[in-house]
Design a protein around this motif. Structure first.
Motif, PDB file in Angstrom:
ATOM      1  N   ASP A  73     -32.793 -19.982 -11.993  1.00 33.04           N
ATOM      2  CA  ASP A  73     -33.095 -20.436 -13.452  1.00 33.04           C
ATOM      3  C   ASP A  73     -33.296 -21.807 -13.668  1.00 33.04           C
ATOM      4  O   ASP A  73     -32.769 -22.771 -13.060  1.00 33.04           O
ATOM      5  N   ASN A  74     -34.024 -22.118 -15.004  1.00 30.78           N
ATOM      6  CA  ASN A  74     -34.027 -23.507 -15.512  1.00 30.78           C
ATOM      7  C   ASN A  74     -33.490 -23.368 -16.934  1.00 30.78           C
ATOM      8  O   ASN A  74     -34.302 -24.127 -17.798  1.00 30.78           O
ATOM      9  N   LYS A  75     -32.502 -22.888 -17.013  1.00 33.65           N
ATOM     10  CA  LYS A  75     -31.852 -22.777 -18.335  1.00 33.65           C
ATOM     11  C   LYS A  75     -31.630 -24.013 -18.936  1.00 33.65           C
ATOM     12  O   LYS A  75     -31.669 -24.201 -20.346  1.00 33.65           O
ATOM     13  N   PRO A  76     -31.266 -24.992 -18.277  1.00 34.70           N
ATOM     14  CA  PRO A  76     -31.071 -26.394 -19.082  1.00 34.70           C
ATOM     15  C   PRO A  76     -32.137 -26.883 -19.479  1.00 34.70           C
ATOM     16  O   PRO A  76     -32.214 -27.861 -20.322  1.00 34.70           O
ATOM     17  N   MET A  77     -33.432 -26.244 -19.595  1.00 32.64           N
ATOM     18  CA  MET A  77     -34.625 -26.815 -20.190  1.00 32.64           C
ATOM     19  C   MET A  77     -34.963 -26.034 -21.451  1.00 32.64           C
ATOM     20  O   MET A  77     -35.459 -25.042 -21.458  1.00 32.64           O
ATOM     21  N   PHE A  78     -34.301 -26.637 -22.569  1.00 30.36           N
ATOM     22  CA  PHE A  78     -34.477 -25.893 -23.676  1.00 30.36           C
ATOM     23  C   PHE A  78     -35.909 -26.259 -24.459  1.00 30.36           C
ATOM     24  O   PHE A  78     -36.040 -27.712 -24.487  1.00 30.36           O
ATOM     25  N   GLU A  79     -36.583 -25.233 -24.790  1.00 30.24           N
ATOM     26  CA  GLU A  79     -38.158 -25.361 -25.187  1.00 30.24           C
ATOM     27  C   GLU A  79     -38.254 -26.305 -26.308  1.00 30.24           C
ATOM     28  O   GLU A  79     -38.961 -27.212 -26.538  1.00 30.24           O
ATOM     29  N   ALA A  80     -37.530 -26.140 -27.394  1.00 31.90           N
ATOM     30  CA  ALA A  80     -37.484 -26.971 -28.637  1.00 31.90           C
ATOM     31  C   ALA A  80     -37.263 -28.358 -28.489  1.00 31.90           C
ATOM     32  O   ALA A  80     -37.897 -29.248 -28.844  1.00 31.90           O
ATOM     33  N   SER A  81     -36.296 -28.736 -27.546  1.00 31.18           N
ATOM     34  CA  SER A  81     -35.744 -29.962 -27.228  1.00 31.18           C
ATOM     35  C   SER A  81     -37.186 -30.731 -25.979  1.00 31.18           C
ATOM     36  O   SER A  81     -37.696 -31.982 -26.513  1.00 31.18           O
ATOM     37  N   LEU A  82     -37.489 -29.781 -25.319  1.00 33.84           N
ATOM     38  CA  LEU A  82     -38.745 -30.266 -24.408  1.00 33.84           C
ATOM     39  C   LEU A  82     -40.004 -30.643 -25.103  1.00 33.84           C
ATOM     40  O   LEU A  82     -40.652 -31.812 -24.771  1.00 33.84           O
ATOM     41  N   LEU A  83     -40.446 -29.813 -26.124  1.00 33.35           N
ATOM     42  CA  LEU A  83     -41.424 -30.171 -27.105  1.00 33.35           C
ATOM     43  C   LEU A  83     -41.423 -31.699 -27.785  1.00 33.35           C
ATOM     44  O   LEU A  83     -42.540 -32.408 -27.657  1.00 33.35           O
ATOM     45  N   LYS A  84     -40.075 -31.910 -28.138  1.00 34.58           N
ATOM     46  CA  LYS A  84     -40.079 -33.454 -28.635  1.00 34.58           C
ATOM     47  C   LYS A  84     -40.148 -34.324 -27.595  1.00 34.58           C
ATOM     48  O   LYS A  84     -40.285 -35.445 -27.982  1.00 34.58           O
ATOM     49  N   CYS A  85     -39.931 -33.975 -26.316  1.00 33.87           N
ATOM     50  CA  CYS A  85     -39.843 -35.136 -25.281  1.00 33.87           C
ATOM     51  C   CYS A  85     -41.021 -35.326 -24.609  1.00 33.87           C
ATOM     52  O   CYS A  85     -41.368 -36.512 -24.061  1.00 33.87           O
ATOM     53  N   LEU A  86     -41.869 -34.423 -24.594  1.00 35.01           N
ATOM     54  CA  LEU A  86     -43.252 -34.582 -23.829  1.00 35.01           C
ATOM     55  C   LEU A  86     -44.180 -35.478 -24.406  1.00 35.01           C
ATOM     56  O   LEU A  86     -44.405 -35.809 -25.606  1.00 35.01           O
ATOM     57  N   ARG A  87     -44.756 -36.391 -23.546  1.00 37.65           N
ATOM     58  CA  ARG A  87     -45.768 -37.352 -23.682  1.00 37.65           C
ATOM     59  C   ARG A  87     -47.087 -36.865 -23.063  1.00 37.65           C
ATOM     60  O   ARG A  87     -47.047 -35.936 -22.333  1.00 37.65           O
ATOM     61  N   GLY A  89     -49.870 -35.599 -24.087  1.00 43.69           N
ATOM     62  CA  GLY A  89     -50.400 -34.257 -24.417  1.00 43.69           C
ATOM     63  C   GLY A  89     -50.003 -33.152 -23.478  1.00 43.69           C
ATOM     64  O   GLY A  89     -50.617 -32.248 -23.529  1.00 43.69           O
ATOM     65  N   LEU A  90     -49.015 -33.288 -22.880  1.00 45.76           N
ATOM     66  CA  LEU A  90     -48.663 -32.205 -21.862  1.00 45.76           C
ATOM     67  C   LEU A  90     -47.959 -31.210 -22.839  1.00 45.76           C
ATOM     68  O   LEU A  90     -47.072 -31.461 -23.947  1.00 45.76           O
ATOM     69  N   THR A  91     -47.718 -29.898 -22.437  1.00 47.35           N
ATOM     70  CA  THR A  91     -47.264 -28.885 -23.068  1.00 47.35           C
ATOM     71  C   THR A  91     -46.170 -28.279 -22.192  1.00 47.35           C
ATOM     72  O   THR A  91     -46.166 -28.780 -20.959  1.00 47.35           O
ATOM     73  N   PRO A  92     -45.362 -27.519 -22.680  1.00 46.80           N
ATOM     74  CA  PRO A  92     -44.109 -27.050 -21.880  1.00 46.80           C
ATOM     75  C   PRO A  92     -44.674 -26.561 -20.441  1.00 46.80           C
ATOM     76  O   PRO A  92     -44.126 -26.388 -19.535  1.00 46.80           O
ATOM     77  N   ARG A  93     -45.530 -25.601 -20.751  1.00 49.00           N
ATOM     78  CA  ARG A  93     -46.242 -24.995 -19.468  1.00 49.00           C
ATOM     79  C   ARG A  93     -46.831 -26.237 -18.394  1.00 49.00           C
ATOM     80  O   ARG A  93     -46.354 -25.832 -17.264  1.00 49.00           O
ATOM     81  N   ASP A  94     -47.175 -27.206 -18.808  1.00 46.94           N
ATOM     82  CA  ASP A  94     -47.650 -28.144 -17.749  1.00 46.94           C
ATOM     83  C   ASP A  94     -46.485 -28.833 -17.210  1.00 46.94           C
ATOM     84  O   ASP A  94     -46.315 -28.722 -15.919  1.00 46.94           O
TER      85      ASP A  94
END
Length: 219
Positions: A73-87, A89-94
């Protein structure tokens, strides 16, 4: 950073795999999630859920003539936090797909031991591979990248991440980072794009770890 500097600082690398997976790894290689999905013929919606989205649970892959394989699993990847971290123009899917194309190694044993002691893994036995850094470089130097963050989690102090998170050695920054020196950049992960198909010849030790006990396997 030069290869010589990397080898001098981190002559060994470590990879944590699921218990009992060494015979399959020895035969088929240490493959990225994407390469595993190719090997097991996983396509369509099932593949998307594994490769392009957050995995809340481990997934077991099955195929005729192949042993079962576990995708963690990749449970430590919380999507709400990931959205704030990405630079960039990357999306969570990317980001999920970027990570799933790579095979990961720890450059510091301390981080490996911290992972082994984490709540998600401490109760179950794990297989730990020790890899010779120079041998890996000699065979896969063109596919090797370095990262200064734990790219697979946004649980603790999420750090920015984007297209420059993984860099080849020649492009890796030489400033002091967070190591406390001006000459040693911080390295957290070494990754191989696609994986290491013939990893057995690079492995110096295989161990089964459970409840703090380390039992060495025969290579």
């Amino acid at each position: 950073m030069t290869e010589e500097e990397l080898i001098a600082r981190h002559p060994r690398l470590w990879h944590m795999a699921t218990d009992g997976s060494w015979p399959s790894i020895k035969k088929n290689g240490l493959l990225s999630v994407s390469r595993l999905l190719d090997l097991y013929g996983v396509e369509g919606d099932v593949r998307f859920a594994i490769e392009s989205a957050r995995r809340p649970q481990c997934v077991t892959l099955k195929a005729p003539g192949l042993p079962d394989a576990i995708v963690r699993d990749n449970k430590p990847m919380f999507e709400a936090s990931l959205l704030k971290c990405l630079r960039d123009g990357l999306t969570p899917r990317d980001w999920y797909e970027i990570l799933n194309r790579k095979t990961f190694f720890w450059v510091e044993r301390e981080r490996l031991e911290r992972l082994l002691g984490a709540k998600a893994y401490s109760k179950d036995p794990q297989t730990v591979l020790t890899i010779d850094t120079k041998a890996l470089l000699d065979r896969h130097r063109d596919e090797i990248l370095l990262s200064g963050i734990n790219s697979g989690q946004t649980l603790y102090v999420p750090q920015p991440r984007g297209k420059s998170t993984f860099l080849p050695l020649a492009a890796y920054p030489t400033d002091g980072g967070k190591t406390g020196t001006k000459t040693k950049p911080k390295i957290v992960e070494l990754v191989v794009e696609g994986g290491v198909p013939n990893v057995a010849g690079l492995v110096t030790k295989v161990e089964r770890v459970h409840n703090g006990n380390w039992e060495q396997y025969a290579l």
